[in-house]
Motif scaffolding. Sequence first.
Motif, PDB file in Angstrom:
ATOM      1  N   ASN A  70       0.853  -1.188   0.000  1.00 25.42           N
ATOM      2  CA  ASN A  70       0.000   0.000   0.000  1.00 25.42           C
ATOM      3  C   ASN A  70       0.892   1.242   0.000  1.00 25.42           C
ATOM      4  OD1 ASN A  70      -2.270   1.786   0.376  1.00 25.42           O
ATOM      5  ND2 ASN A  70      -3.377   0.094   1.320  1.00 25.42           N
ATOM      6  N   PHE A  71       0.266   2.425   0.029  1.00 25.36           N
ATOM      7  CA  PHE A  71       1.012   3.676  -0.099  1.00 25.36           C
ATOM      8  C   PHE A  71       1.867   4.018   1.127  1.00 25.36           C
ATOM      9  CE2 PHE A  71      -2.390   4.770  -3.306  1.00 25.36           C
ATOM     10  CZ  PHE A  71      -1.543   4.759  -4.397  1.00 25.36           C
ATOM     11  N   HIS A  72       1.694   3.288   2.225  1.00 27.11           N
ATOM     12  CA  HIS A  72       2.580   3.568   3.357  1.00 27.11           C
ATOM     13  C   HIS A  72       3.957   2.957   3.130  1.00 27.11           C
ATOM     14  CE1 HIS A  72       1.168  -0.450   4.091  1.00 27.11           C
ATOM     15  NE2 HIS A  72       1.890  -0.583   5.183  1.00 27.11           N
ATOM     16  N   ILE A  89       5.134   7.313  -3.482  1.00 25.19           N
ATOM     17  CA  ILE A  89       5.009   8.113  -4.703  1.00 25.19           C
ATOM     18  C   ILE A  89       5.218   9.591  -4.333  1.00 25.19           C
ATOM     19  CG2 ILE A  89       3.459   6.390  -5.718  1.00 25.19           C
ATOM     20  CD1 ILE A  89       1.164   8.430  -5.412  1.00 25.19           C
ATOM     21  N   TYR A 141       5.027   2.061  -0.389  1.00 20.99           N
ATOM     22  CA  TYR A 141       5.482   2.450  -1.721  1.00 20.99           C
ATOM     23  C   TYR A 141       5.326   3.958  -1.835  1.00 20.99           C
ATOM     24  CZ  TYR A 141       6.256   2.295  -6.723  1.00 20.99           C
ATOM     25  OH  TYR A 141       6.780   2.494  -7.977  1.00 20.99           O
TER      26      TYR A 141
END
Lengths: 710, 161
Positions: A639-641, A645, A643
């Motif tokens: 999830n974005f925690h 961006i 990976y």
Amino acid sequence: MNSSDEQSLGVQQSRREFLKSSGGGIAIFVTFGGQLGLLEHAEAQGRSGVPADFNAFLRIAEDGRVTCLTGKIEMGQGPITSLPQMMAEELGVAFEMVDIVMGDTDLCPWDRGTWGSLTTRAFGPLLRAAAAEARGVLLDLASQELRVPVSRLEVNAGVVSDRKNGRKRITYGELAKGEPIERHLKLKPELKDVSQFQIMGQPKLRRDSLEKVTGKAKYAADIRLPGMLYAKILRPPAHGAKLKKADTSGARKVDGVRLVEDGDLIAVLHELPDVAQDALGRINAKFDLPPPMLTDQNIHEHLLRVAPKGEVTAKAGNVDKARKLADRMIETRYFDGYVAHAPIETHAALAHIERGKCTVWASTQNPFGARDKIARAIGFSPDKVRVITPFVGGGFGGKTSNMQAVEAARLAQTVGRPVQVMRTREEEFFYDTFRPAAVVNIRSGIDGSGRITFWDYEVLFAGQRGAEHFYEIPNHRTTVRPQGWSGGPHPFATGAWRAPANNTNTFARESQISAMAAAAGADAIEFRLKHLGDPRMIRVLKAAAQRFGWTPAATPSKRGFGVACGIDAGTYVAAIAEVAVDARSGEVEVKRVLSAQEMGIVVNPQGATIQMEGCVTMGLGYALSEEVHFRGGQILDTNFHRYEIPRFSGVPKIETLLVEANDIPPQGGGEPAIVVMGAVIANAIHDATGARLKRMPMTPARVKAAIEEA
Amino acid sequence: MSATISFKLNGERVRLEADENRKLLWVLRTELGQTGTKYGCGRGSCGACVVLVNDSPIRSCMAGVGSVRGKEVVTIEGLANGGELHPLQKAFIEHDALQCGFCTPGMILSAHGLLRSTRKPSREDITKRMDRNLCRCGAHTRIIDAIESAAAELRNGKSTT
């Protein structure tokens, strides 16, 4: 009647219904012959489900509004604005009078898919030619109505008038009144010259903003049908895992749940998506996991071990001889990791089967590919499947395989109700077709006067796009092992990622060029100009240097300035960046990026500029922070925690410059400006610190290690 | 546990039977049809699901529907006052501060929270407060411009684009 006849009849029926919805109207179908648009057209030949009857289609309604129909889709990149601009220009109507229907396989002409920065450069000429041809039809009709020869008529904003007698006039809408008129044309392309443009070349704001700022814009997961169910599908914990057994009894106990066990597809369906998700968690599944051999730590050794011999795609002179004569040789191995697409909208689809016809709303870059794949999966003929593409919430090359659309259709067929499949973020990372990890080996040499004498370039697994250099080097060789970016020895799927292959290739090439400039004691821009022959690249680089306020200096100059050039999708790019590096932590602060681009004729300068800004921003991600971590087939970045961006705090001052080139047809705009971002940052870090980064992403740990080594 | 939950949604009173631990995001999107509120990550990392609860931006993928009982919830669909767009919505249009548009509702509602507490935010203030909202298309600079310009309009009653 053969199947393609049946198919074109079925599809024609949908189109007829669409035409009838506005009473009269003029429908114009254009078949392209000759040399125009071969890139798209040639690919269409020989594929199943390709309508042979026409390649473009537009409609003029009784109120004078024009509808442009295209198989392209809108995922943020802006054809919803630029295509109507082209159509309005060539047809001779106001921009505001053109509506657009996109990505509907029943209504729109066949399209290969929205990718490769092809919408403007390959589909654009077809659309413009169709509109120009339609203008001819309207002039013929007006000539009959007004009893004035065509040669005396002129068109302005949808009004045809007699040049000699301005009172003799008729609007396109008036011409469209009465019985529907249908014309089928064979095309002789005759496009307007840039000097005649009134609408193309004008900066236009996006046309879908109002819907998008009010929440009215519909994406695939926003479509609602009566009786629909939300499906959540059992997924393996790792690629390569085999399901041993699944105990679904816990899930079955959830009120209102419906279980589907169809071979490899085990799904929990419910009227509420979150209840379905919870119920999925109650399935007790056991998987056999293969031992994790490959990780993000050892992947490059593996790639070096298994790379095929490859083939030489460009060469001149004698590299092996020249190598022995070089005064100074630089041999470098560059590395790139796996990168995720990570659009904020995860893949979604809603499938509905009714009276033998399957309709699927899907987030896809490839609606016609989705249609064919769904048809095969559920045993329908392609004309019995209609894919409708609502707004797509970002694609970047990642929404092409249509797995979720197939799953939704299979489940809808099984349960007899409309079914939505929407991926969780974890599924999105798991099933992404990553940009492949890759290795580039470069050996190059300079002579005593600081000229590059040879260039031996070998790329492993990134792919061919952007591999060939554009400098004047007497002895050179480019080897690609292999050419494509899909398949290969990766532990999971890989695929096209915004400007596929070119990001990795340009990172390696432009890093090496700057390394050679440094070895020669030369300024990085002067060194490039000394080796450039292509006037397009020379112009762009000079324009970038001037706008940036570049003053020549040998690197490392401690200023933190870097430069990189690239060519992608027919467009030339030069970028200059300024960074500050904290040597103790390895943190890189990107302070300023100037991106200059020459893309031939610019259809919508506003849209082109925004694509450049997006490329700069997204490119900073793969340059500095984005890398997929994995252990065997298990994706650790779920999830974005994990990976990372790009965020607001990492975005520098971005300047863009469009270099005018109206003698060149429009080229690609969605991808080119991203290809230089790795090298421009690596070169700026080198200029700031003297450390040469050879591996992306350039994380603080890697920057710190490189500084300590330097 | 299923319970009766009532709250105000975009100015209208709603009352529904639902397990109060169910996340507000799914109730909004499913039973209440507010599909402008987007799912992006499901763990509060991206901000696509932000809605206003009593004027404060919250991440609806993390909030139980029971937590909004008796409160006022505003989604992107409810931000425009009658037919009149909110200055943030207008500014996002004028600045082309979006591409795919999927993060846009969360961006606008998060910015709404910022402008409520800070009348004249600096670009640094905006960057800091918006940093947990993710945009993949790279509209960041334009989003900051749009928020600055909307702040000015809210202060002066006119835009400074």
